[in-house]
Design a protein around this motif. Structure first.
Motif, PDB file in Angstrom:
ATOM      1  N   MET A 126     -15.699  12.573  -6.559  1.00 36.91           N
ATOM      2  CA  MET A 126     -17.166  12.758  -7.092  1.00 36.91           C
ATOM      3  C   MET A 126     -17.551  13.894  -6.088  1.00 36.91           C
ATOM      4  SD  MET A 126     -20.395  10.382  -6.080  1.00 36.91           S
ATOM      5  CE  MET A 126     -19.760   8.835  -6.885  1.00 36.91           C
ATOM      6  N   ASN A 166      -3.536   3.089  -2.468  1.00 37.11           N
ATOM      7  CA  ASN A 166      -2.733   1.813  -2.757  1.00 37.11           C
ATOM      8  C   ASN A 166      -1.848   2.072  -3.711  1.00 37.11           C
ATOM      9  OD1 ASN A 166      -1.608  -0.779  -2.845  1.00 37.11           O
ATOM     10  ND2 ASN A 166      -3.699  -1.815  -2.696  1.00 37.11           N
ATOM     11  N   ASN A 211     -14.840   3.309  -8.535  1.00 40.55           N
ATOM     12  CA  ASN A 211     -15.610   4.588  -8.170  1.00 40.55           C
ATOM     13  C   ASN A 211     -16.332   4.356  -7.037  1.00 40.55           C
ATOM     14  OD1 ASN A 211     -14.542   6.580 -10.144  1.00 40.55           O
ATOM     15  ND2 ASN A 211     -15.815   5.600 -11.583  1.00 40.55           N
ATOM     16  N   LYS A 247     -13.990  -5.704   5.945  1.00 38.56           N
ATOM     17  CA  LYS A 247     -13.548  -5.181   4.504  1.00 38.56           C
ATOM     18  C   LYS A 247     -11.833  -4.766   4.263  1.00 38.56           C
ATOM     19  CE  LYS A 247     -13.519  -2.218   0.942  1.00 38.56           C
ATOM     20  NZ  LYS A 247     -13.997  -2.977  -0.588  1.00 38.56           N
ATOM     21  N   MET A 287       0.721  -1.260  -0.020  1.00 46.87           N
ATOM     22  CA  MET A 287       0.036   0.020  -0.076  1.00 46.87           C
ATOM     23  C   MET A 287       1.014   1.295   0.010  1.00 46.87           C
ATOM     24  SD  MET A 287      -3.354  -0.582   0.628  1.00 46.87           S
ATOM     25  CE  MET A 287      -4.199   0.188   2.033  1.00 46.87           C
ATOM     26  N   GLN A 313     -12.828   8.399 -13.046  1.00 47.52           N
ATOM     27  CA  GLN A 313     -14.162   8.495 -13.984  1.00 47.52           C
ATOM     28  C   GLN A 313     -14.051   8.324 -15.113  1.00 47.52           C
ATOM     29  OE1 GLN A 313     -16.230  11.926 -12.102  1.00 47.52           O
ATOM     30  NE2 GLN A 313     -17.289  10.453 -10.602  1.00 47.52           N
ATOM     31  N   THR A 322     -13.899   1.453  -1.628  1.00 47.52           N
ATOM     32  CA  THR A 322     -12.649   1.092  -1.938  1.00 47.52           C
ATOM     33  C   THR A 322     -11.739   1.909  -1.413  1.00 47.52           C
ATOM     34  OG1 THR A 322     -13.843   0.325  -4.089  1.00 47.52           O
ATOM     35  CG2 THR A 322     -11.317   0.290  -3.895  1.00 47.52           C
ATOM     36  N   TYR A 341     -10.371  -6.527   1.234  1.00 47.06           N
ATOM     37  CA  TYR A 341      -9.807  -5.579   0.327  1.00 47.06           C
ATOM     38  C   TYR A 341      -8.320  -6.094  -0.060  1.00 47.06           C
ATOM     39  CZ  TYR A 341      -7.291  -1.529  -1.491  1.00 47.06           C
ATOM     40  OH  TYR A 341      -6.746  -0.731  -2.295  1.00 47.06           O
ATOM     41  N   THR A 390      -2.857  -8.786  -7.974  1.00 45.75           N
ATOM     42  CA  THR A 390      -1.279  -8.859  -8.509  1.00 45.75           C
ATOM     43  C   THR A 390      -1.013 -10.026  -8.907  1.00 45.75           C
ATOM     44  OG1 THR A 390      -1.095  -6.971  -6.673  1.00 45.75           O
ATOM     45  CG2 THR A 390       0.777  -7.869  -7.666  1.00 45.75           C
ATOM     46  N   GLN A 395       1.216  -1.258 -10.451  1.00 38.83           N
ATOM     47  CA  GLN A 395       0.969  -2.651 -11.108  1.00 38.83           C
ATOM     48  C   GLN A 395       0.226  -2.284 -12.557  1.00 38.83           C
ATOM     49  OE1 GLN A 395       1.963  -5.829 -10.801  1.00 38.83           O
ATOM     50  NE2 GLN A 395       2.952  -5.465  -8.710  1.00 38.83           N
ATOM     51  N   ALA A 442     -10.789  11.367  -8.514  1.00 41.14           N
ATOM     52  CA  ALA A 442     -12.032  10.938  -9.017  1.00 41.14           C
ATOM     53  C   ALA A 442     -12.359  11.347 -10.545  1.00 41.14           C
ATOM     54  CB  ALA A 442     -13.267  11.348  -8.483  1.00 41.14           C
ATOM     55  N   ARG A 480      -7.608   5.216   1.916  1.00 44.65           N
ATOM     56  CA  ARG A 480      -6.992   3.853   1.709  1.00 44.65           C
ATOM     57  C   ARG A 480      -6.507   4.310   0.316  1.00 44.65           C
ATOM     58  NH1 ARG A 480     -10.591   0.107   1.771  1.00 44.65           N
ATOM     59  NH2 ARG A 480     -10.146  -0.645   3.726  1.00 44.65           N
ATOM     60  N   ASN A 515      -6.733  -7.526  -3.396  1.00 41.85           N
ATOM     61  CA  ASN A 515      -5.556  -6.818  -4.016  1.00 41.85           C
ATOM     62  C   ASN A 515      -4.501  -7.987  -4.339  1.00 41.85           C
ATOM     63  OD1 ASN A 515      -3.626  -4.616  -4.314  1.00 41.85           O
ATOM     64  ND2 ASN A 515      -2.910  -4.928  -2.400  1.00 41.85           N
ATOM     65  N   GLU A 547       0.778  -0.168  -4.724  1.00 47.06           N
ATOM     66  CA  GLU A 547       0.716  -1.327  -5.501  1.00 47.06           C
ATOM     67  C   GLU A 547      -0.113  -1.305  -6.979  1.00 47.06           C
ATOM     68  OE1 GLU A 547      -0.014  -4.687  -3.414  1.00 47.06           O
ATOM     69  OE2 GLU A 547       0.467  -6.001  -4.882  1.00 47.06           O
ATOM     70  N   ARG A 548      -1.592  -0.936  -6.553  1.00 49.63           N
ATOM     71  CA  ARG A 548      -2.144  -1.188  -7.815  1.00 49.63           C
ATOM     72  C   ARG A 548      -1.998  -0.226  -8.954  1.00 49.63           C
ATOM     73  NH1 ARG A 548      -3.569  -5.174  -6.828  1.00 49.63           N
ATOM     74  NH2 ARG A 548      -3.269  -5.299  -8.922  1.00 49.63           N
TER      75      ARG A 548
END
Lengths: 201, 291
Positions: free
Chosen positions: B1, A128, A194, B192, A74, A177, A198, B196, B204, A134, A173, A126, B200, A130-131
């Motif tokens: 948003m 991340n 979105n 959660k 993270m 989006q 998450t 999560y 990966t 990646q 966002a 949160r 994740n 990594e995401r």
């Protein structure tokens, strides 16, 4: 007429009262040009020297050589002092520079360098690393300086890092989006999640 | 948003609710490869409360104390409900109490979601009812509309004013989720933060989520293994197999067990007749002496 004037005065008064309060409200979260405050670090670490392009006298070191956790965790991580010393003990040419001397002072005293956080998100968010790494660096094969720069700005030209992007929810966002190409050699598009849940914890 | 975006797309935002005009959750209109679900075997449950304690530790729940509890201000996301079987001569000592672990049932057609005035609770793609603490304004409509009464309101500022975690206990707080403050609603999230992380890591590694990736805190703590948790859309998962063997279907509001007489099925969901389509299946307790 008198009644009308009275209510008009009241309304105008109320307006000015309210607007004067709006002006005294808390300082805005982002500076007008979205640049964060200058943060003084214990050592004025020259990012441009380490990560900058060769033509600007930089070493073009991959961000993830030092911020090694970005691709698998993270958080990106701040390198331990061992990482700095690992290279610098064999670079004699810069040993007498004041920044390096300061670095070795910390090393000899066996103390961690108290770096300060520049990109600080609220505790209820949160994010991340990594995401994102990646997706953009490994799957899409984009240059790391560009990928990290989406959120961190042009760090390779900075001395100590300074926030260049607003890092607000609306800003996140605005990218999440949009539809982006899933990979460099595919016409499929997708976008980031979105879902409130998450990112908000 | 932004707020304007939320207002413009309000109807679309609400349509992510998986129950459409068909009257039951329509998976085709709502595709996802994950649907978190649970199965709780009441025959295995001994009512030991380990799940509840594990939940307190995992999810930063304050211990409110006897007085606040008696005012109905309890904060247990996972609670053990205790039922006594009574006949004319009082309770049946040989049967003892019956226990029922009760937590947010993560309904597919959740009554809480539709009444939130600010959209702080809504449906996620993996089939949870999310609760966004910093969006919540504390109207408590959701709690009023919850048939299971599993939503808990922060009547006090527990971390600061009530000193719920005096130092050094604050060091044991879980950094993976917020310490809630006064005036927001909260509830079980099926851990959660754990789901999560599981998703994740699986992403990966480029593979679907497996049972071995994630356990909820209550499941992990249960000494008798009464709780099963996993992805209902994965036919290999333990929870999907249990649901299937009990012929419990997510989109039905009367299950096989109650529909036909004389079968040996045990699976049911609580308050199904209200049609919230909950994600938790309970397995009825089996006792020879049961009436």
């Amino acid at each position: 007429m008198k009644c009308f004037l009275r209510s008009l005065t009241l309304l105008v008064g109320l307006f000015f009262y309210a607007s004067s309060h709006a002006a005294d409200a808390l300082p805005t979260l982002t500076t007008p040009d979205d640049v964060g405050p200058v943060i003084e670090q214990p050592i004025e670490f020259p990012h441009f020297r380490h990560a900058g392009d060769a033509k600007d006298g930089g070493m073009q070191i991959n961000c993830m050589y030092c911020h090694t956790y970005a691709r698998r965790s993270m958080v990106a991580g701040i390198p331990p002092i061992q990482k700095c010393i690992g290279c610098h003990q064999s670079i004699e040419s810069v040993r007498d520079k004041p920044r390096i001397q300061k670095l070795f002072e910390y090393w000899d005293a066996k103390k961690a360098i108290p770096w300060k956080k520049v990109h600080d998100l609220p505790d209820f968010v949160r994010f991340n690393h990594e995401r994102h790494i990646q997706r953009f660096y490994f799957q899409q094969d984009r240059p790391y300086q560009e990928v990290c720069g989406y959120c961190h700005g042009n760090v390779k030209a900075m001395t100590v890092a300074q926030r260049q992007k607003p890092i607000t929810m609306g800003w996140c966002a605005s990218c999440h989006q949009k539809d982006h190409l899933v990979s460099a050699n595919s016409s499929k598009t997708g976008h980031g999640p979105n879902d409130c849940f998450t990112c908000h914890k | 948003m932004s707020v304007s975006n939320l207002l413009e797309n309000w109807s679309e935002f609400r349509h992510t609710h998986p129950v459409d005009d068909k009257g039951y959750p329509d998976w085709e209109a709502y595709p996802s490869d994950i649907k978190w679900a649970m199965a709780i075997d009441l025959d295995a449950c001994t009512g030991c409360n380990a799940c509840s304690v594990a939940c307190y530790a995992e999810n930063n729940l304050p211990v409110v104390g006897k007085e606040k509890y008696s005012h109905g201000q309890a904060m247990h996301w996972m609670r053990i409900e205790r039922y006594w079987d009574e006949n004319d001569s009082g309770f049946q000592a040989d049967q003892g109490a019956r226990f029922l672990p009760m937590m947010c049932q993560q309904c597919e057609a959740a009554p809480c979601e539709t009444v939130c005035p600010v959209g702080a609770t809504n449906h996620t793609e993996d089939g949870l009812n999310s609760q966004i603490y910093n969006r919540c304004i504390g109207s408590r409509y959701c709690s009023a509309n919850c048939p299971y009464k599993v939503r808990y309101f922060n009547w006090y500022n527990y971390p600061e004013q009530e000193n719920a975690w005096p130092a050094p206990l604050n060091q044991q707080l879980n950094p993976d989720l917020t310490v809630r403050t006064k005036g927001v609603m909260e509830k079980c999230t099926f851990c959660k933060q754990r789901t999560y992380t599981a998703r994740n890591n699986a992403k990966t590694e480029g593979r679907p989520v497996q049972d071995s990736d994630v356990q909820t805190a209550c499941q992990e703590a249960c000494p008798t293994g009464a709780i099963t948790f996993g992805n209902l859309h994965n036919p290999e998962s333990q929870v999907a197999k249990q649901w299937q063997s009990q012929q419990v279907d997510l989109i039905k509001d009367v299950q096989e067990k109650d529909e036909k007489e004389g079968n040996r099925l045990r699976g049911y969901r609580i308050l199904e007749e209200l049609r919230p389509y909950p994600s938790v299946m309970y397995l009825e307790r089996v006792r020879e002496s049961a009436v």
